[in-house]
Enzyme design. Structure first.
Site, PDB file in Angstrom:
ATOM      1  N   GLN C 223       0.822  -1.197   0.000  1.00 59.70           N
ATOM      2  CA  GLN C 223       0.000   0.000   0.000  1.00 59.70           C
ATOM      3  C   GLN C 223       0.866   1.261   0.000  1.00 59.70           C
ATOM      4  O   GLN C 223       0.338   2.371  -0.084  1.00 59.70           O
ATOM      5  CB  GLN C 223      -0.899   0.026   1.253  1.00 59.70           C
ATOM      6  CG  GLN C 223      -1.841  -1.163   1.322  1.00 59.70           C
ATOM      7  CD  GLN C 223      -2.598  -1.285   2.637  1.00 59.70           C
ATOM      8  OE1 GLN C 223      -2.657  -2.340   3.249  1.00 59.70           O
ATOM      9  NE2 GLN C 223      -3.168  -0.183   3.089  1.00 59.70           N
ATOM     10  N   ARG C 370      -7.730  -1.164   8.989  1.00 64.70           N
ATOM     11  CA  ARG C 370      -8.744  -0.129   8.825  1.00 64.70           C
ATOM     12  C   ARG C 370      -8.902   0.660  10.122  1.00 64.70           C
ATOM     13  O   ARG C 370     -10.020   0.934  10.554  1.00 64.70           O
ATOM     14  CB  ARG C 370     -10.068  -0.810   8.438  1.00 64.70           C
ATOM     15  CG  ARG C 370     -10.721  -0.145   7.257  1.00 64.70           C
ATOM     16  CD  ARG C 370     -11.792  -0.999   6.612  1.00 64.70           C
ATOM     17  NE  ARG C 370     -12.479  -0.200   5.614  1.00 64.70           N
ATOM     18  CZ  ARG C 370     -13.285  -0.684   4.691  1.00 64.70           C
ATOM     19  NH1 ARG C 370     -13.490  -1.982   4.633  1.00 64.70           N
ATOM     20  NH2 ARG C 370     -13.879   0.102   3.828  1.00 64.70           N
ATOM     21  N   CYS C 371      -7.773   1.002  10.765  1.00 69.14           N
ATOM     22  CA  CYS C 371      -7.850   1.532  12.104  1.00 69.14           C
ATOM     23  C   CYS C 371      -7.434   2.979  12.227  1.00 69.14           C
ATOM     24  O   CYS C 371      -7.613   3.566  13.280  1.00 69.14           O
ATOM     25  CB  CYS C 371      -6.974   0.718  13.045  1.00 69.14           C
ATOM     26  SG  CYS C 371      -5.216   1.065  12.852  1.00 69.14           S
ATOM     27  N   GLU C 741     -12.235   4.315   6.478  1.00 65.32           N
ATOM     28  CA  GLU C 741     -12.226   3.479   7.684  1.00 65.32           C
ATOM     29  C   GLU C 741     -13.323   3.800   8.684  1.00 65.32           C
ATOM     30  O   GLU C 741     -13.486   3.081   9.680  1.00 65.32           O
ATOM     31  CB  GLU C 741     -10.869   3.624   8.385  1.00 65.32           C
ATOM     32  CG  GLU C 741      -9.746   3.035   7.566  1.00 65.32           C
ATOM     33  CD  GLU C 741      -8.392   3.518   8.024  1.00 65.32           C
ATOM     34  OE1 GLU C 741      -7.469   2.700   8.092  1.00 65.32           O
ATOM     35  OE2 GLU C 741      -8.262   4.719   8.318  1.00 65.32           O
TER      36      GLU C 741
END
Lengths: 176, 295, 796
Positions: C223, C370-371, C741
């Protein structure tokens, strides 16, 4: 004749027995020589270079590898290539014709049924098997039929809408 | 992800298949649906030397009722065939309840009931169902055929009594002695999960009396458990709230669950009680239970 | 009369434009890492440790070397001779590439084999014999700090114990005073379990070292390709300009594909040694047991309350279990990520937070999934504490939140931990959500149902999150500031190519970035091709995670478009033969203010840039922008769920779920909704079934898809999404805040609060996630809290 392995060294060829298999894939007749332990998913991806079918797990859960064998949805990671001998395989690459996308492909785009795209081929093949058998499914029937295919991105709601869109288009095409 | 090497044969007759197994020795395995065996091979928990693929054998995919009502299911009958079966839906409530709960819909397209029985996974659903019905399997070898009651078939986790050169050709479900009732309830956290607890209950009721009862328990012991005392407590009398309650208690007592990440032993026993009660209560209302997914 | 192009028609901001990337994905023509084949390519498999903590006495690879088709067997010892057995992490720690002295978690990489195909490589792995001497195992922070705890990182100097850091923020004294004056103190302890992002596609790389050109190309699932290039330059000691990282299509990231994994490093070294491309694609079990975990953090929370319901202060302590190596990708200044963003949406005058990180015999992790750098934990702790506080006060859940929200007129607002929030309509979002769930009616229904023995529950969760990390004053990873970039080249026919430093993994950048260009320049979105992920061509950026792309890279896209527009304006003036002051802009067109019919399109300006420039002007119409965000953006959301719990089995089902997301301006509403639904599903998964844990021996329970459960289409609920509330970001060039997110951050507490609400009256304060049927049943039956902290209970 299709070579299945890249760079199979000479010593290995001598030791490893291979079987000759004949099958049809997306309407094309093929012959391959495969080791028995070669998974069907790997024959498709590496042997035939059809990389639309994906592998996402090692326990037959995710369904990213779903293809149609004789019209039936199967997880290609849980079959050996040798078992395809004499059978007919359809993968995502066989959905579109030369000039047109399959309504499922159109539906997934129209209804935002994919994000990263990794589960999508398997999802569409499972959906195709459903629509072939049941042209007018309810939302519940769609969710049930796709419960062997995991998606991490979409939350499934748009996938259901995509299949409904495709079903509608297929029915109206059939009516013409 | 990558199995060990093996030899592979795909015979076209049963005799050929049996001969291959006989010559293949202890390390040969039958490949039918492969939905249990192939995953084990991919993780290298199983590394058979020879696979005998029976998918090309003719005449093994059937579900038929004998004139006396005995049900025979061929070795190549897939789970999906049973899920869609009108015959099961109308005459085999326990089986009809279980069929949709096996694995997931794509695995059901390929896996077989007979294969599942032979695989003898303690978390396999069909074994409990067939046990509860007093069913059996028919095994064939060069020595002929023999019928093995389900109660004697499994000897431990992933172990059955088959000789290395025997192939099971069909599963047999005895005819109903009266009206057949029952159901299968499975506590799974999602589709495709193994059962935390599975309960199969099968009853034949005639003239208001239970003529036959069977209870099979999935996932609460080293292998599938037949709750025989619980079944006996139901037999020969009408189905009443008292007999239901008693059977549920006895079934829970027969369970030998382990505490693990799926729950405590106490919880699993409690689910056995709950499911037995729910199935029997449904049966006593005179209709077969729908397959009730607990998730 | 305006001759501006219709923004929605050309696919500008606000258009639910169909996705460009779909064209290849629906045809099965995606280009994921495992799809790539290079001539002469070899395959790598990794041998992993079966034990969680053990000394390695010996490794015998001789039988592996003998297998035909095997080209190389690498061990830690061999890596050590090249100084590659250990590598630096993104958090200033070190991590083993291949184990040398000890293995420190089950699944740790011990050796790898490179062979003609992965089947042979696997055969060879099986032939490697390792002699282990087991050591005592640590699976939680309490064990890590116990008297007799073994030191896991005995490889490090100055590491006498298992503590990584102690960290604190806020006002300790002020908070203590506030607690002393409180009418009521509400307490809560819980464990946010270890979770794994588990995208469907596993991690992998193809390293291709070309001896002739001395260039290393690595195709890999990442990513953040530029971060990887920097890391590889450091680790492999190759010059940065001779390294090319290519991130092709990625089958889901969720933070799992940010860290540098040993497999990548091994494939790189193998390629250098063998001078052939080496492909490593892990299997799902390897992915689950060894790659970027998230969470695994224990909360002790307290809230000081006035009896009318006003929150006076919050005090939190967090114990974070980082596994065997501290390798989180997070801004280096914040050891516990942005956990201190907690309570940002509530008007809390003072707060204090302490955190301690420890090592354990588990795979490295903490920040992922996704935090947004632990904002998932921040908001989960917050909403669980808020729920219990309202309950303790005997106040209605919605009312308690509403009275404590930061009001619309209080912006800009300084949170008790020093963040500055700048915009929001929290109360309105809550009102919309309450109406959508039919709140009052539900409470009535709930009471009625209870009389008949049915347990219904309703859970509210709110979240705001600091997105778009981040401003260079405060945010960096390994010292590199967290700006992002966009490079736009407009060709002479008015078509364009845009490249950014972000990297999409399903968020639809190829579609949405073009929409921003359309918005700024009036060039139809379909005339703009978007590329990301190749470090040879993309401008430097910090990648896509923590929902930072729309706030930072998206802003850069807007800014570079404006630079282009500024130059085009000069060209327009030249073409129209007026001075620049006389030029006006409407979408797609410059015109003369005093004679609006006289104008030129942006496309005409483009041709002019190559064929009719004014004297002294550099030709061409291309530019780059680097964007250093002035502040974080703060989307806000309210999620409400209703559930029914089966008291006999503990199984719970979702009745309805409502999501009200205010993420500012939505570039592509269709894509925004897709992100929300995906996040809600992950929230559902975390709260309902996802479970990966450890037993007392450190065996990882749930490291495969049979046990680590992702919901299917059958279980996953439907969602009702609301987009009525739009509070644009005051500092973002197009007012967007980011969304990727939000639902994963705010969602879990909604489900948990709903089940807890169904259990109200039992005195149960907490059941740890996942709320599995057996846990809910235990709480109901015994009226006690249920913890999910490892070691997992068993009969032994």
């Amino acid at each position: 004749m299709t070579m299945v392995y890249d760079d199979l060294g000479d010593e290995a060829t001598g030791e490893v027995p291979v079987r000759r298999i004949k099958f049809t894939i997306n309407g094309e007749k093929k012959v391959a020589e495969v080791e028995p332990r070669l998974l069907l998913a790997h024959l498709i991806r590496q042997g035939l270079r059809l990389t639309g079918t994906h592998t996402g797990c090692d326990t037959t859960n995710c369904g990213a590898c779903t293809v149609l064998v004789d019209g039936r949805a199967l997880k290609s990671c849980t079959m050996f290539a040798v078992q395809a001998d004499g059978h007919d395989i359809q993968t995502v690459e066989g959905l579109a014709t030369a000039s047109e996308l399959h309504p499922l492909q159109e539906g997934f785009k129209e209804e935002h049924g994919l994000q990263c795209g990794f589960c999508t081929p398997g999802m569409m093949m499972a959906a195709k098997a459903l629509l072939d058998a049941n042209p007018d499914p309810t939302e519940e029937e769609i969710r049930w039929a796709l419960s062997g295919n995991l998606c991490r991105c979409t939350g499934y709601q748009n996938i259901v809408k995509s299949v409904l869109w495709a079903a509608q288009k297929l029915r109206s095409q059939a009516a013409e | 992800m990558y199995p060990s090497r093996f030899r592979y044969e795909a015979p076209h007759s049963l005799d050929e298949a049996i001969a291959l197994l006989r010559d293949g020795g202890d390390d040969a395995k039958v490949l039918a649906g492969g939905q249990s065996l192939v995953p084990l091979m991919k993780l290298r928990f199983a590394s058979p030397e020879l696979l005998v693929d029976i998918n090309n054998l003719p005449g093994l995919a059937y579900q038929r009722s004998d004139p006396d009502g005995t049900l025979r299911i061929g070795a190549l009958t897939r789970h999906v065939d049973l899920e869609k079966s009108e015959l099961l839906r109308t005459s085999q409530p326990t089986m009809a309840a279980a069929a949709p709960l096996i694995a997931d819909p794509i695995v059901r397209n390929r896996g077989t009931l007979v294969g599942s029985l032979c695989h003898a996974d303690p978390q396999g659903d069909w074994a409990s169902v067939v046990l509860s019905l007093g069913g059996s399997v028919v095994a064939q070898s060069t020595r002929g055929r023999r019928s093995i009651p389900m109660a004697n078939f499994v000897t431990g986790p992933f172990q059955n009594v088959l000789d290395p050169d025997e192939i099971v050709v069909e599963a047999v479900i005895p005819a109903a002695r009266g009206q057949r009732a029952g159901g299968y309830l499975k506590l799974e956290r999602r589709v495709g999960d193994f059962a935390t607890v599975g309960v199969a209950v099968s009853l034949d009721i005639s003239g208001g009396t239970v003529t036959h009862a069977g209870i099979g328990l999935t996932g609460v012991g080293g292998s599938t458990i037949a709750a025989t005392e619980a079944a006996a407590a139901l037999t020969g009398r009408p189905l009443t709230p008292e007999s239901i309650s008693q059977a549920a208690e006895l079934a829970a007592a027969a369970a030998r669950p382990r505490t693990d990440h799926r729950g405590s032993a106490e919880y699993k026993r409690h689910i056995v009680t709950t499911f037995v009660e729910r199935i029997l209560t449904g049966s006593s209302r005179g209709h077969s239970d729908e397959a009730e997914r607990a998730a | 009369m305006s001759q501006a192009v219709d923004e929605i028609k050309i696919g500008g901001v606000g258009a639910s434009r169909k996705r460009v990337e779909d064209n290849r994905f629906i045809r099965g023509k995606g280009n994921y890492t495992d799809d790539i084949v290079l001539p002469g390519m070899l395959h790598m498999e990794i041998l992993r440790s079966p034990l969680a903590h053990a000394r390695i006495k010996s490794i015998d690879t001789s039988r592996a070397w003998d297998i035909p088709g095997v080209h190389l067997v690498l061990t830690g010892e061999m890596m050590a001779t090249r100084n590659l057995a250990w590598m630096p992490t993104l958090s200033y720690d070190t991590q083993a590439v291949l184990a040398t002295d000890k293995v420190r978690f089950q699944g740790q990489e011990v050796a790898c084999v490179i062979a003609d195909d992965p089947y042979i490589a696997k055969d060879a792995c099986e032939a490697i014999v390792v002699d282990y001497e087991p050591l005592p195992v640590i699976v939680n922070p309490m064990q890590a700090v116990a008297e007799d705890a073994p030191v896991i990182r005995d490889d490090k100097e100055n590491q006498p114990d298992n503590v990584i850091y102690n960290w604190e923020v806020g006002d300790r004294d002020g908070t203590d005073r506030a607690f002393a004056s409180a009418d009521l103190v509400s307490k809560l302890e819980l464990h946010y379990p270890r979770s794994h992002p588990s995208p469907i596609e596993c991690c992998g790389s193809i390293a291709d070292f070309n001896r002739a050109t001395s260039k290393l190309t690595v195709y890999m699932t990442t990513q953040a390709p530029h971060i990887i290039r920097a890391a590889v330059a450091m680790v492999a000691e190759l010059p940065e300009h001779m390294i090319r990282i290519v991130s092709p299509d990625i089958g889901g990231g969720f933070g799992n594909k940010v860290p540098v994994y040993p497999g990548y490093v091994c494939s790189i070294l193998a390629s250098i040694l063998l001078e052939r491309p080496v492909k490593w694609i892990e299997d799902k079990s390897g992915n689950l047991i060894s790659t970027g975990f998230a969470r695994d953090i224990y909360l002790k929370g307290e809230m000081a309350l006035r009896k009318d319901g006003k929150i006076l202060a919050v005090r939190m302590h967090a114990d974070a279990d980082h596994g065997a190596f501290f390798s989180d990708a997070q801004p280096s200044k914040f050891k516990i990520g942005l956990l201190h963003s907690t309570f940002a949406a509530y008007d809390v005058p003072v707060a204090h937070l302490t955190a301690r990180g420890t090592y354990s015999n588990k795979a490295p992790g903490g920040v992922a999934y996704r935090c947004s750098f632990r904002v998932t934990e921040a908001m989960f702790f917050q909403e669980r504490m808020v729920q219990e506080a309202a309950s303790d006060l005997g106040m209605d859940q919605a009312q308690f939140r509403a009275m404590n929200f930061v009001r619309d007129d209080q912006f800009p607002h300084r949170t008790p931990f020093g963040f500055l929030t700048d915009s929001g309509q929290y109360g309105k979002c809550l009102d919309v959500a309450l109406k959508a769930i039919d709140y009052d009616n539900f409470r009535q229904e709930q009471a009625e149902a209870r009389k008949r023995g049915r347990l219904l529950g309703l859970g509210i969760s709110t979240m705001t999150e600091p997105l778009g990390a981040g401003n260079s004053r405060e945010y960096d990873i390994l010292g590199i500031k967290m700006f992002d970039s966009a490079d736009l080249k407009v060709h002479m026919t008015g078509k364009a190519i845009l490249r950014t430093g972000a990297k999409t993994q399903g968020q639809g950048h190829e579609t949405t970035w073009a929409q921003i260009v359309a918005h700024e320049l009036g060039i139809p979105a379909e005339d703009v091709v978007v590329e990301e992920g190749d470090t040879d061509t993309a401008p430097f950026g910090m990648g896509t995670y923590a929902s930072r792309s729309t706030p930072v890279a998206g802003a850069a896209v807007a800014m570079v478009s404006r630079k282009i527009r500024a130059k085009a304006r000069k060209l327009a003036a030249h073409l129209l033969e007026v001075s620049e002051e006389d030029i006006e802009w409407e979408l797609g067109r410059f015109y003369v203010r005093s004679a609006p019919d006289r104008g030129v399109t942006i496309q005409e300006c483009a041709i002019a840039a190559y064929s009719n420039m004014p004297d002294g002007m550099e030709p061409g119409l291309e530019n780059t922008a680097y964007y250093d965000p002035p502040n974080l953006t703060w989307p806000f959301a309210v999620y409400i769920v209703t559930v029914e719990v089966d008291p006999q089995t503990g199984v719970w089902d979702v009745l309805k779920m409502v999501a009200v997301d205010d993420c500012g301006v939505r570039i592509n509403p269709m894509i925004v909704e897709g992100q929300i639904m995906g996040g809600l599903t992950e929230a559902y998964a975390m709260s309902n079934m996802q479970f990966i844990t450890f037993d007392a021996e450190g065996n990882c329970v749930g490291a495969n898809y049979m046990d680590y459960l992702l919901p299917t289409a059958w279980e996953t609920p439907g969602y009702e999404l609301h987009s009525e509330v739009v509070t644009p970001c005051p500092h973002h060039p197009i007012g967007a805040k980011g969304i990727g997110e939000c639902a994963a951050v705010g969602g879990p507490a909604a489900f948990v609060n709903a089940v807890m609400d169904a259990l109200s009256g039992t005195g149960v304060r907490n059941v740890d996630m996942p709320l599995l049927p057996d846990r809910v049943w235990e709480a109901l039956t015994y009226h006690r809290d249920v913890s999910g902290a490892p070691p997992v209970r068993s009969d032994d």
